[in-house]
Design a protein around this motif. Structure first.
Motif, PDB file in Angstrom:
ATOM      1  N   ASN A 134       0.819  -1.215   0.000  1.00  0.00           N
ATOM      2  CA  ASN A 134       0.000   0.000   0.000  1.00  0.00           C
ATOM      3  C   ASN A 134       0.854   1.267   0.000  1.00  0.00           C
ATOM      4  O   ASN A 134       0.516   2.263  -0.647  1.00  0.00           O
ATOM      5  N   VAL A 135       1.976   1.223   0.738  1.00  0.00           N
ATOM      6  CA  VAL A 135       2.855   2.389   0.781  1.00  0.00           C
ATOM      7  C   VAL A 135       3.471   2.651  -0.591  1.00  0.00           C
ATOM      8  O   VAL A 135       3.500   3.802  -1.074  1.00  0.00           O
ATOM      9  N   THR A 136       3.969   1.605  -1.235  1.00  0.00           N
ATOM     10  CA  THR A 136       4.568   1.787  -2.563  1.00  0.00           C
ATOM     11  C   THR A 136       3.529   2.201  -3.599  1.00  0.00           C
ATOM     12  O   THR A 136       3.826   2.999  -4.497  1.00  0.00           O
ATOM     13  N   LEU A 137       2.305   1.692  -3.474  1.00  0.00           N
ATOM     14  CA  LEU A 137       1.244   2.110  -4.395  1.00  0.00           C
ATOM     15  C   LEU A 137       0.942   3.595  -4.220  1.00  0.00           C
ATOM     16  O   LEU A 137       0.749   4.327  -5.204  1.00  0.00           O
ATOM     17  N   PHE A 138       0.925   4.049  -2.968  1.00  0.00           N
ATOM     18  CA  PHE A 138       0.676   5.472  -2.708  1.00  0.00           C
ATOM     19  C   PHE A 138       1.791   6.337  -3.301  1.00  0.00           C
ATOM     20  O   PHE A 138       1.529   7.327  -3.993  1.00  0.00           O
ATOM     21  N   LEU A 139       3.042   5.946  -3.033  1.00  0.00           N
ATOM     22  CA  LEU A 139       4.166   6.735  -3.542  1.00  0.00           C
ATOM     23  C   LEU A 139       4.202   6.728  -5.066  1.00  0.00           C
ATOM     24  O   LEU A 139       4.523   7.747  -5.690  1.00  0.00           O
ATOM     25  N   TYR A 140       3.891   5.584  -5.658  1.00  0.00           N
ATOM     26  CA  TYR A 140       3.925   5.479  -7.119  1.00  0.00           C
ATOM     27  C   TYR A 140       2.836   6.322  -7.771  1.00  0.00           C
ATOM     28  O   TYR A 140       2.958   6.735  -8.923  1.00  0.00           O
ATOM     29  N   SER A 141       1.757   6.589  -7.011  1.00  0.00           N
ATOM     30  CA  SER A 141       0.647   7.381  -7.536  1.00  0.00           C
ATOM     31  C   SER A 141       0.849   8.877  -7.324  1.00  0.00           C
ATOM     32  O   SER A 141       0.087   9.688  -7.867  1.00  0.00           O
ATOM     33  N   VAL A 142       1.847   9.241  -6.532  1.00  0.00           N
ATOM     34  CA  VAL A 142       2.069  10.649  -6.197  1.00  0.00           C
ATOM     35  C   VAL A 142       2.862  11.329  -7.304  1.00  0.00           C
ATOM     36  O   VAL A 142       3.896  10.813  -7.726  1.00  0.00           O
ATOM     37  N   PRO A 143       2.415  12.479  -7.795  1.00  0.00           N
ATOM     38  CA  PRO A 143       3.234  13.235  -8.760  1.00  0.00           C
ATOM     39  C   PRO A 143       4.542  13.682  -8.113  1.00  0.00           C
ATOM     40  O   PRO A 143       4.566  14.055  -6.939  1.00  0.00           O
ATOM     41  N   THR A 144       5.603  13.651  -8.866  1.00  0.00           N
ATOM     42  CA  THR A 144       6.914  13.989  -8.310  1.00  0.00           C
ATOM     43  C   THR A 144       6.969  15.433  -7.802  1.00  0.00           C
ATOM     44  O   THR A 144       7.591  15.707  -6.776  1.00  0.00           O
ATOM     45  N   PHE A 145       6.300  16.347  -8.510  1.00  0.00           N
ATOM     46  CA  PHE A 145       6.372  17.741  -8.071  1.00  0.00           C
ATOM     47  C   PHE A 145       5.639  17.936  -6.741  1.00  0.00           C
ATOM     48  O   PHE A 145       6.058  18.749  -5.910  1.00  0.00           O
ATOM     49  N   TRP A 146       4.554  17.183  -6.530  1.00  0.00           N
ATOM     50  CA  TRP A 146       3.812  17.292  -5.265  1.00  0.00           C
ATOM     51  C   TRP A 146       4.648  16.744  -4.114  1.00  0.00           C
ATOM     52  O   TRP A 146       4.738  17.365  -3.051  1.00  0.00           O
ATOM     53  N   LEU A 147       5.274  15.592  -4.329  1.00  0.00           N
ATOM     54  CA  LEU A 147       6.139  15.032  -3.292  1.00  0.00           C
ATOM     55  C   LEU A 147       7.312  15.970  -3.011  1.00  0.00           C
ATOM     56  O   LEU A 147       7.710  16.151  -1.844  1.00  0.00           O
ATOM     57  N   GLY A 148       7.858  16.575  -4.054  1.00  0.00           N
ATOM     58  CA  GLY A 148       8.949  17.518  -3.862  1.00  0.00           C
ATOM     59  C   GLY A 148       8.533  18.711  -3.015  1.00  0.00           C
ATOM     60  O   GLY A 148       9.277  19.148  -2.124  1.00  0.00           O
ATOM     61  N   LEU A 149       7.345  19.234  -3.273  1.00  0.00           N
ATOM     62  CA  LEU A 149       6.863  20.370  -2.483  1.00  0.00           C
ATOM     63  C   LEU A 149       6.627  19.976  -1.027  1.00  0.00           C
ATOM     64  O   LEU A 149       6.925  20.762  -0.105  1.00  0.00           O
ATOM     65  N   ILE A 150       6.103  18.770  -0.790  1.00  0.00           N
ATOM     66  CA  ILE A 150       5.863  18.315   0.581  1.00  0.00           C
ATOM     67  C   ILE A 150       7.181  18.136   1.325  1.00  0.00           C
ATOM     68  O   ILE A 150       7.343  18.588   2.474  1.00  0.00           O
ATOM     69  N   LEU A 151       8.154  17.475   0.694  1.00  0.00           N
ATOM     70  CA  LEU A 151       9.464  17.297   1.337  1.00  0.00           C
ATOM     71  C   LEU A 151      10.142  18.639   1.573  1.00  0.00           C
ATOM     72  O   LEU A 151      10.792  18.848   2.609  1.00  0.00           O
ATOM     73  N   LEU A 152       9.993  19.539   0.628  1.00  0.00           N
ATOM     74  CA  LEU A 152      10.582  20.869   0.779  1.00  0.00           C
ATOM     75  C   LEU A 152       9.963  21.613   1.955  1.00  0.00           C
ATOM     76  O   LEU A 152      10.666  22.251   2.754  1.00  0.00           O
ATOM     77  N   LEU A 153       8.642  21.497   2.092  1.00  0.00           N
ATOM     78  CA  LEU A 153       7.951  22.201   3.174  1.00  0.00           C
ATOM     79  C   LEU A 153       8.269  21.595   4.536  1.00  0.00           C
ATOM     80  O   LEU A 153       8.601  22.317   5.490  1.00  0.00           O
ATOM     81  N   VAL A 154       8.203  20.242   4.618  1.00  0.00           N
ATOM     82  CA  VAL A 154       8.355  19.579   5.922  1.00  0.00           C
ATOM     83  C   VAL A 154       9.828  19.520   6.341  1.00  0.00           C
ATOM     84  O   VAL A 154      10.206  19.992   7.420  1.00  0.00           O
ATOM     85  N   LEU A 155      10.674  18.936   5.490  1.00  0.00           N
ATOM     86  CA  LEU A 155      12.066  18.710   5.872  1.00  0.00           C
ATOM     87  C   LEU A 155      12.942  19.946   5.695  1.00  0.00           C
ATOM     88  O   LEU A 155      13.971  20.075   6.371  1.00  0.00           O
ATOM     89  N   GLY A 156      12.532  20.838   4.783  1.00  0.00           N
ATOM     90  CA  GLY A 156      13.351  22.014   4.540  1.00  0.00           C
ATOM     91  C   GLY A 156      12.903  23.232   5.311  1.00  0.00           C
ATOM     92  O   GLY A 156      13.709  23.892   5.972  1.00  0.00           O
ATOM     93  N   GLU A 157      11.593  23.547   5.246  1.00  0.00           N
ATOM     94  CA  GLU A 157      11.090  24.775   5.850  1.00  0.00           C
ATOM     95  C   GLU A 157      10.738  24.603   7.322  1.00  0.00           C
ATOM     96  O   GLU A 157      11.111  25.430   8.161  1.00  0.00           O
ATOM     97  N   TRP A 158       9.995  23.524   7.654  1.00  0.00           N
ATOM     98  CA  TRP A 158       9.549  23.346   9.039  1.00  0.00           C
ATOM     99  C   TRP A 158      10.662  22.815   9.940  1.00  0.00           C
ATOM    100  O   TRP A 158      10.987  23.409  10.955  1.00  0.00           O
TER     101      TRP A 158
END
Length: 325
Positions: A134-158
């Motif tokens: 289920n985790v890999t299915l979720f990640l595979y369905s996520v657009p790369t730009f959306w995941l990039g923005l989330i990682l940027l916000l959580v790991l970079g900004e917060w």
């Protein structure tokens, strides 16, 4: 083998030629005018006429196309409208950065994807397999730009664990000249590489799990178990070894994914690579840069698939037999 390889190389060259031709035609037929200078918003017919003559934009489309092919045959990629410098020089600066990002993402993709795929196949239909599936299915369905923005916000900004953009600290490490600067470069590389690599790893894991399960029911697997081989030996020496043929196919498929993903990821993370260069050129209608970027990207994609086909044919000669029939 030689005839098969010649046909594959000829087909690859034809594909690159068609892609370059379509790109040239579409860019020239698109509405609007190319950017001929940083002050393009100021109407100046005299300046525009002079610059159009300088860059050869006044002739008919077919004349410009054949001029482009003639210059391309000589190895001349043209001069950028906006940067006012040879396109080859701009690409020479951007390509190593894109290759660095793509190489790191490919490493994340294959290491994590292969490990998860094997782990799931050895625990098929159990709780770890269901959860990871289920985790890999979720990640595979996520657009790369959306995941990039989330990682940027959580790991970079917060959390501020990683920098939010760039390749390095421009003040402390303008060049990679010491061990701390190498660490700084890896620190800046982590988020964009993870973004591209995790999405690819999710697909690789699902693909590798299916390949492992496909060979699990083969006669040689049952024979190995009947001879008393341990499950670990059966999985690693017999299942995985034969399932790795599909891994070669993934190698060829990873190139288009990484290059198309890099266009957005380099823009999000301000990574000065070929994708960001192409994005800026498209927005400014910088024809020579766009054409050169598409030429290079299509060549890399076709070359990656050609290498994968050759490796697959070497690993499984039956494919060469089917290809020549």
């Amino acid at each position: 083998m030689t005839a098969w390889l010649v046909r594959r190389v000829a087909a690859s060259i034809a594909i690159v030629f068609v892609v370059v031709t379509l790109t040239f035609i579409l860019m020239n037929l698109a509405p609007g005018k190319p950017l001929l200078g940083p002050e393009e918003r100021i109407a100046d017919p005299v300046r525009d006429s002079v610059l159009a003559e300088q860059f050869g934009l006044n002739g008919p489309l077919h004349v410009r196309y054949f001029n482009y092919l003639r210059q391309l045959a000589r190895g001349n990629l043209g001069e950028s409208f906006g940067m006012r410098r040879p396109v080859a020089d701009a690409l020479a600066e951007a390509i190593p950065n894109t290759l660095l990002l793509a190489g790191a993402a490919l490493l994340v993709d294959f290491l994590i994807g292969l490990g998860l795929g094997v782990y799931q196949a050895l625990r098929v239909h159990r709780m770890p397999d269901v959860v990871l599936g289920n985790v890999t299915l979720f990640l595979y369905s996520v657009p790369t730009f959306w995941l990039g923005l989330i990682l940027l916000l959580v790991l970079g900004e917060w959390l501020r664990w990683f920098p939010v953009g760039g390749m390095s600290d421009p003040i402390l490490c303008p060049t990679v000249s010491s061990l701390p600067c190498v660490v700084d470069r890896v620190w800046h590389l982590t988020l964009p590489a993870l973004t591209l690599g995790l999405v690819g790893a999710a697909g690789t894991a699902r693909f590798q799990r299916a390949a492992m399960l496909e060979v699990a029911g083969q006669d040689y697997i049952r024979t190995a178990r009947a001879k008393g081989a341990s499950e670990r030996r059966v999985a690693l020496r017999h299942q995985l070894r034969n399932a790795l043929l599909s891994f070669i196919t993934l190698f060829g498929l990873a190139f288009p994914f990484l290059l198309t993903g890099a266009v957005l990821i380099e823009t999000i993370f301000a990574w000065p690579g070929m994708g960001r260069l192409a994005t800026d050129a498209i927005l400014r209608r910088d024809f020579p840069v766009v054409n050169a970027a598409v030429l290079l990207a299509s060549t890399m994609v076709v070359a990656g698939n050609l290498v994968a086909d050759v490796l697959l044919a070497v690993a499984d000669p039956r494919l060469r037999v089917r290809g020549t029939s």
